[in-house]
Design a protein around this motif. Structure first.
Motif, PDB file in Angstrom:
ATOM      1  N   ILE A  79      50.073  -2.423  15.452  1.00 51.18           N
ATOM      2  CA  ILE A  79      50.993  -1.807  14.498  1.00 51.18           C
ATOM      3  C   ILE A  79      50.722  -2.424  13.135  1.00 51.18           C
ATOM      4  O   ILE A  79      50.922  -3.627  12.923  1.00 51.18           O
ATOM      5  N   GLY A  80      50.247  -1.601  12.209  1.00 55.94           N
ATOM      6  CA  GLY A  80      49.874  -2.100  10.888  1.00 55.94           C
ATOM      7  C   GLY A  80      51.059  -2.610  10.089  1.00 55.94           C
ATOM      8  O   GLY A  80      52.096  -1.957  10.012  1.00 55.94           O
ATOM      9  N   ILE A  81      50.858  -3.796   9.494  1.00 58.29           N
ATOM     10  CA  ILE A  81      51.874  -4.374   8.606  1.00 58.29           C
ATOM     11  C   ILE A  81      51.302  -4.684   7.224  1.00 58.29           C
ATOM     12  O   ILE A  81      52.018  -5.122   6.340  1.00 58.29           O
ATOM     13  N   GLY A  82      49.989  -4.466   7.046  1.00 60.36           N
ATOM     14  CA  GLY A  82      49.348  -4.777   5.773  1.00 60.36           C
ATOM     15  C   GLY A  82      49.043  -6.260   5.653  1.00 60.36           C
ATOM     16  O   GLY A  82      49.417  -7.063   6.504  1.00 60.36           O
TER      17      GLY A  82
ATOM     18  N   ALA B 279      56.904  -6.605  14.976  1.00 60.16           N
ATOM     19  CA  ALA B 279      56.617  -5.177  15.180  1.00 60.16           C
ATOM     20  C   ALA B 279      56.486  -4.841  16.664  1.00 60.16           C
ATOM     21  O   ALA B 279      56.917  -3.777  17.104  1.00 60.16           O
ATOM     22  N   GLY B 280      55.932  -5.741  17.449  1.00 58.26           N
ATOM     23  CA  GLY B 280      55.811  -5.517  18.893  1.00 58.26           C
ATOM     24  C   GLY B 280      57.168  -5.450  19.567  1.00 58.26           C
ATOM     25  O   GLY B 280      57.393  -4.597  20.437  1.00 58.26           O
ATOM     26  N   PHE B 281      58.075  -6.338  19.182  1.00 60.76           N
ATOM     27  CA  PHE B 281      59.440  -6.282  19.708  1.00 60.76           C
ATOM     28  C   PHE B 281      60.095  -4.957  19.329  1.00 60.76           C
ATOM     29  O   PHE B 281      60.779  -4.343  20.145  1.00 60.76           O
TER      30      PHE B 281
ATOM     31  N   HIS C 203      58.106   1.757  11.065  1.00 65.69           N
ATOM     32  CA  HIS C 203      58.876   2.473  12.084  1.00 65.69           C
ATOM     33  C   HIS C 203      58.304   3.870  12.351  1.00 65.69           C
ATOM     34  O   HIS C 203      58.349   4.346  13.489  1.00 65.69           O
ATOM     35  N   ALA C 204      57.743   4.506  11.336  1.00 68.28           N
ATOM     36  CA  ALA C 204      57.096   5.806  11.541  1.00 68.28           C
ATOM     37  C   ALA C 204      55.866   5.649  12.443  1.00 68.28           C
ATOM     38  O   ALA C 204      55.613   6.487  13.318  1.00 68.28           O
ATOM     39  N   ALA C 205      55.106   4.569  12.259  1.00 70.79           N
ATOM     40  CA  ALA C 205      53.944   4.307  13.114  1.00 70.79           C
ATOM     41  C   ALA C 205      54.379   4.045  14.552  1.00 70.79           C
ATOM     42  O   ALA C 205      53.735   4.510  15.499  1.00 70.79           O
ATOM     43  N   ILE C 206      55.471   3.324  14.722  1.00 71.75           N
ATOM     44  CA  ILE C 206      56.010   3.071  16.060  1.00 71.75           C
ATOM     45  C   ILE C 206      56.430   4.393  16.695  1.00 71.75           C
ATOM     46  O   ILE C 206      56.119   4.653  17.859  1.00 71.75           O
ATOM     47  N   ASP C 207      57.098   5.233  15.944  1.00 73.21           N
ATOM     48  CA  ASP C 207      57.545   6.527  16.458  1.00 73.21           C
ATOM     49  C   ASP C 207      56.356   7.397  16.887  1.00 73.21           C
ATOM     50  O   ASP C 207      56.374   7.994  17.965  1.00 73.21           O
TER      51      ASP C 207
ATOM     52  N   GLY D 120      55.717  -6.456  24.243  1.00 73.68           N
ATOM     53  CA  GLY D 120      55.842  -6.471  22.791  1.00 73.68           C
ATOM     54  C   GLY D 120      55.851  -7.906  22.326  1.00 73.68           C
ATOM     55  O   GLY D 120      56.573  -8.736  22.880  1.00 73.68           O
ATOM     56  N   LEU D 121      55.046  -8.224  21.326  1.00 75.13           N
ATOM     57  CA  LEU D 121      54.992  -9.597  20.830  1.00 75.13           C
ATOM     58  C   LEU D 121      55.900  -9.750  19.615  1.00 75.13           C
ATOM     59  O   LEU D 121      56.017  -8.861  18.787  1.00 75.13           O
TER      60      LEU D 121
END
Length: 189
Positions: free
Chosen positions: A133-136, A22-24, A161-165, A7-8
């Motif tokens: 992981i999209g952040i916009g 987001a990677g972390f 967090h929903a995308a991570i899930d 995770g970056l």
């Protein structure tokens, strides 16, 4: 080890809840779900956790150097455990995807992402898996640095967090070599 998942992000409390981490967030949630503990590996400048999912042994990393120096910790761990780049999954924030969207990707360019640029250099290849992981995007390139280093609003944070899930929900398929099935499920949401 069957897989290395990195995770970056940027280390330290000032960056903990920023978009760039987001990677972390992904690897922290993964380790928590599997009740794995982190330990600092000073020689590699990384925190690592080891556990298994579905019979696959994982080495999960959070490099503890800044984003643009993520490559050396990942390369050192991969070399020590003899994990080829094709068995590395790098999870990172992605400006080109809106919050709430996550996409697997095999190989390719770094798209201006300094963490990926450093990984490409350290690994000597672009041929590794990514989970984006999209952040916009803030709308203009001059605002990117401040944007990625800021905490998202409550709605965006919930979408990330929903995308991570959802990504964690297809990880078993991905690890088992069913990347097409994992991508079909994740990319259709």
């Amino acid at each position: 080890m069957d897989w290395l998942i990195a995770g970056l992000g940027n280390p330290g409390p000032d960056y903990a809840k920023t978009r760039h981490n987001a990677g972390f967030c992904f690897v922290q949630e993964l380790a928590q779900r599997h009740q794995a503990s982190w330990r600092l590996e000073k020689a590699w400048k990384t925190e690592l956790a080891r556990f298994a999912i579905g019979g696959y042994d994982l080495l999960v990393l959070q490099p503890q150097d800044f984003m643009n120096r993520s490559g050396a910790p990942v390369q050192a761990a991969a070399a020590f455990f003899k994990i080829p780049p094709a068995r590395i999954l790098v999870v990172h924030d992605e400006l080109d995807l809106p919050p709430g969207v996550a996409r697997f990707k095999w190989s390719g360019g770094h798209g201006g992402h300094n963490g990926l640029r450093d990984l490409d250099r350290a690994l000597g290849t672009r041929d590794y898996w990514r989970l984006r992981i999209g952040i916009g995007h803030p709308g203009h390139k001059d605002r990117v640095v401040g944007y990625v280093l800021a905490r998202p609003g409550a709605t965006e944070e919930a979408e990330i967090h929903a995308a991570i899930d959802r990504s964690l929900g297809v990880l078993d398929d991905f690890l088992a070599g069913r990347a097409d099935a994992a991508m079909k499920t994740l990319h259709s949401e």
